[in-house]
Design an enzyme around this catalytic site. Structure first.
Site, PDB file in Angstrom:
ATOM      1  N   ARG A  19      -8.335  -8.411   3.610  1.00 49.18           N
ATOM      2  CA  ARG A  19      -7.266  -7.452   3.938  1.00 49.18           C
ATOM      3  C   ARG A  19      -7.811  -6.260   4.732  1.00 49.18           C
ATOM      4  O   ARG A  19      -7.078  -5.636   5.495  1.00 49.18           O
ATOM      5  CB  ARG A  19      -6.551  -6.973   2.664  1.00 49.18           C
ATOM      6  CG  ARG A  19      -5.402  -6.036   2.997  1.00 49.18           C
ATOM      7  CD  ARG A  19      -4.415  -5.841   1.885  1.00 49.18           C
ATOM      8  NE  ARG A  19      -3.356  -4.944   2.339  1.00 49.18           N
ATOM      9  CZ  ARG A  19      -2.266  -4.678   1.665  1.00 49.18           C
ATOM     10  NH1 ARG A  19      -2.040  -5.254   0.515  1.00 49.18           N
ATOM     11  NH2 ARG A  19      -1.361  -3.852   2.154  1.00 49.18           N
TER      12      ARG A  19
ATOM     13  N   LYS B 246       0.871  -1.188   0.000  1.00 50.96           N
ATOM     14  CA  LYS B 246       0.000   0.000   0.000  1.00 50.96           C
ATOM     15  C   LYS B 246       0.898   1.226   0.000  1.00 50.96           C
ATOM     16  O   LYS B 246       1.706   1.414   0.922  1.00 50.96           O
ATOM     17  CB  LYS B 246      -0.893   0.024   1.233  1.00 50.96           C
ATOM     18  CG  LYS B 246      -2.130  -0.833   1.092  1.00 50.96           C
ATOM     19  CD  LYS B 246      -3.103  -0.551   2.215  1.00 50.96           C
ATOM     20  CE  LYS B 246      -4.336  -1.398   2.086  1.00 50.96           C
ATOM     21  NZ  LYS B 246      -5.237  -1.231   3.247  1.00 50.96           N
TER      22      LYS B 246
HETATM   23  P1  NAD Z   1       7.006   8.525  10.443  1.00 51.75           P
HETATM   24  O1  NAD Z   1       7.421   8.000   9.163  1.00 51.75           O
HETATM   25  O2  NAD Z   1       6.515   9.937  10.503  1.00 51.75           O
HETATM   26  O3  NAD Z   1       8.187   8.345  11.490  1.00 51.75           O
HETATM   27  C1  NAD Z   1       7.984   8.768  12.807  1.00 51.75           C
HETATM   28  C2  NAD Z   1       9.095   9.724  13.300  1.00 51.75           C
HETATM   29  O4  NAD Z   1      10.235   8.971  13.653  1.00 51.75           O
HETATM   30  C3  NAD Z   1       9.544  10.738  12.284  1.00 51.75           C
HETATM   31  O5  NAD Z   1       9.834  11.936  12.945  1.00 51.75           O
HETATM   32  C4  NAD Z   1      10.816  10.111  11.736  1.00 51.75           C
HETATM   33  O6  NAD Z   1      11.696  11.051  11.186  1.00 51.75           O
HETATM   34  C5  NAD Z   1      11.376   9.493  12.969  1.00 51.75           C
HETATM   35  N1  NAD Z   1      12.255   8.352  12.781  1.00 51.75           N
HETATM   36  C6  NAD Z   1      12.099   7.350  11.909  1.00 51.75           C
HETATM   37  N2  NAD Z   1      13.007   6.394  12.133  1.00 51.75           N
HETATM   38  C7  NAD Z   1      13.764   6.807  13.151  1.00 51.75           C
HETATM   39  C8  NAD Z   1      14.854   6.247  13.859  1.00 51.75           C
HETATM   40  N3  NAD Z   1      15.304   5.025  13.591  1.00 51.75           N
HETATM   41  N4  NAD Z   1      15.415   6.966  14.858  1.00 51.75           N
HETATM   42  C9  NAD Z   1      14.911   8.190  15.184  1.00 51.75           C
HETATM   43  N5  NAD Z   1      13.875   8.755  14.581  1.00 51.75           N
HETATM   44  C10 NAD Z   1      13.300   8.070  13.576  1.00 51.75           C
HETATM   45  O7  NAD Z   1       5.814   7.646  11.080  1.00 51.75           O
HETATM   46  P2  NAD Z   1       5.515   6.081  11.094  1.00 51.75           P
HETATM   47  O8  NAD Z   1       4.765   5.854  12.342  1.00 51.75           O
HETATM   48  O9  NAD Z   1       6.695   5.276  10.780  1.00 51.75           O
HETATM   49  O10 NAD Z   1       4.524   5.908   9.863  1.00 51.75           O
HETATM   50  C11 NAD Z   1       3.246   6.513   9.840  1.00 51.75           C
HETATM   51  C12 NAD Z   1       2.778   6.537   8.409  1.00 51.75           C
HETATM   52  O11 NAD Z   1       2.680   5.213   7.910  1.00 51.75           O
HETATM   53  C13 NAD Z   1       1.402   7.153   8.237  1.00 51.75           C
HETATM   54  O12 NAD Z   1       1.436   8.035   7.155  1.00 51.75           O
HETATM   55  C14 NAD Z   1       0.507   5.975   7.915  1.00 51.75           C
HETATM   56  O13 NAD Z   1      -0.584   6.332   7.122  1.00 51.75           O
HETATM   57  C15 NAD Z   1       1.451   5.066   7.211  1.00 51.75           C
HETATM   58  N6  NAD Z   1       1.079   3.661   7.257  1.00 51.75           N
HETATM   59  C16 NAD Z   1       1.049   2.987   6.079  1.00 51.75           C
HETATM   60  C17 NAD Z   1       0.742   1.645   6.072  1.00 51.75           C
HETATM   61  C18 NAD Z   1       0.790   0.888   4.780  1.00 51.75           C
HETATM   62  O14 NAD Z   1       0.369  -0.269   4.747  1.00 51.75           O
HETATM   63  N7  NAD Z   1       1.333   1.453   3.730  1.00 51.75           N
HETATM   64  C19 NAD Z   1       0.452   0.979   7.268  1.00 51.75           C
HETATM   65  C20 NAD Z   1       0.497   1.697   8.450  1.00 51.75           C
HETATM   66  C21 NAD Z   1       0.816   3.050   8.431  1.00 51.75           C
HETATM   67  N1  GLY Z   2      -1.932  -1.366   6.880  1.00 55.65           N
HETATM   68  C1  GLY Z   2      -3.075  -1.976   6.312  1.00 55.65           C
HETATM   69  C2  GLY Z   2      -2.786  -2.757   5.095  1.00 55.65           C
HETATM   70  O1  GLY Z   2      -1.652  -2.895   4.691  1.00 55.65           O
HETATM   71  O2  GLY Z   2      -3.688  -3.272   4.503  1.00 55.65           O
END
Ligand code: NAD
Ligand code: GLY
Length: 359
Positions: free
Chosen positions: A238, A140
């Protein structure tokens, strides 16, 4: 090191899970077949880990795009920056994009890879717990629109995922806890034994015990992959991976993606889904209490942010990808370890749940 294969015929790929993998040039290079590489990362992660990846890329034409940090940069403007850089560098269809970061960088870079010249390869190097257990695998990809989260996107699989547990060492506590929400999700939707393991081991996870974290990441990935290979494009099962997300996305949209982390919103949303399941008679109060207790131990919020209103929640929930012909389907619980997708709920019960959490 553990390797899990996402078995999707010609789009199959490995997920590597283990400590200190990013310094293993041979391992990374095995997955790099392109001579033109763009690493996309952000200003927080670049100073920490960019040099580790760069050290593996000797002799390759690579470029780096460092974006500002934050959910609000999962945007069409950032997408445009990536595409512009690829065109400026005359990168062709055989190029590779490497997403080095959390879910924001992963979703954005994946979507750019899906769009550029109708699709080029991309690799995920997830650096948050949330990205290692969820967003980096399954294909996704998306960017946000001001009117709704992840509203512009594509199903587009990476060519490999490297979940290096060592990088979690620099992750702020709040981000680690947000990742725990998605881990708890797998126990709730399809793996009761894992849920019980989480109840027994939550304190080890919070203390960042490497063995416990590695086990939780591996088990989460196995759960996610098992669902994705059955229903890659979310025509059915899913959607259960979105437990808590309809409520959570509505909270995030109401807060303009600023105050709560995605995992925090999902954590609260899962409890709301459990509460609604209880009001509809699918589960009992004891199960709701058990879920609340685990979320509290993971230090996740269990009440909606005080600035949000009922009407805002209801309105935002309508902008959900689980709506079909004007009917909003929700992921609810039939038991701990058993999720259902249903439109069989009343507006009154939904309103009661939201009002209860507005508290
Ligand atoms: P993010 O990518 O914003 O990372 C969180 C914070 O941690 C940021 O400030 C980043 O710079 C920092 N960071 C990252 N790695 C680090 C590290 N190793 N050390 C220190 N700081 C670090 O947030 P997230 O929670 O990783 O992801 C959230 C996003 O993921 C949302 O946009 C959500 O919609 C998306 N998401 C997508 C799916 C999918 O299936 N594609 C599933 C769940 C969430
Ligand atoms: N995070 C939900 C999905 O991958 O379907």
């Amino acid at each position: 090191m553990k390797v899990i294969t996402v078995d999707l015929d010609e789009r199959s790929y490995p997920i590597y899970i283990g400590a200190s993998m990013l310094v293993d040039a041979a391992l990374i290079n095995k997955q790099i077949t392109s001579k033109q590489i763009l690493i996309v990362t952000n200003e927080t992660i670049a100073p920490l880990y960019l040099h580790v990846i760069e050290n593996n890329l000797s002799g390759v034409d690579y470029d780096v795009l460092i974006l500002p940090d934050g959910e609000r940069f999962k945007s069409v403007d950032s997408l445009n920056l990536i595409i512009t850089r690829l065109i400026e560098r005359k990168f062709n269809r055989t190029c590779l994009l490497i997403a080095l970061g959390g879910g924001v960088i992963g979703d954005l870079t994946g979507f750019a890879a899906a769009c550029y010249q109708r699709g080029v390869k991309f690799m995920q190097i997830p650096t948050t717990l949330l990205a290692q257990v969820d967003s980096s695998m399954g294909g996704k990809t998306a960017i946000n629109h001001p009117l709704g989260k992840n509203m512009i996107g594509a199903f587009y699989q990476p060519c490999a995922v490297f979940a290096d547990t060592t990088v979690l060492g620099s992750l702020p506590d709040r981000e680690l806890l947000a990742g725990l929400a998605e881990i708890i999700k797998y126990g709730l939707i399809r793996d009761k034994a894992f849920y019980e393991w989480l109840e027994a081991n939550m304190s080890l996870l919070i203390d960042r015990d490497n063995d416990a974290l590695t086990y939780a990441i591996e088990r989460s990935c196995l759960n996610k992959v098992a669902v994705v290979v059955q229903d890659e494009r979310e025509t059915g099962i899913r959607a259960t991976l979105n437990l808590g997300h309809t409520f959570g996305h509505a909270i995030e949209t109401a807060l303009s993606y600023k105050e709560w982390l995605h995992g925090e919103a999902v954590g609260c949303g899962m409890l709301m889904a459990a509460d609604l399941s209880m009001r509809l008679g699918f589960i009992g109060q004891a199960q709701v209490d058990r879920i609340k207790s685990l979320l509290e131990r993971a230090q996740l919020p269990t009440k909606i942010h005080k600035n949000i209103k009922l009407e805002q929640m209801l309105e935002n929930m309508k902008v959900d990808k689980k709506s079909k012909e004007g009917v909003l389907y929700l992921v609810l619980l039939d038991d701990i370890g058993d999720a259902i997708i249903t439109a069989d709920y009343t507006r009154q019960a939904l309103t009661e749940t939201i009002n209860y959490f507005l508290g």
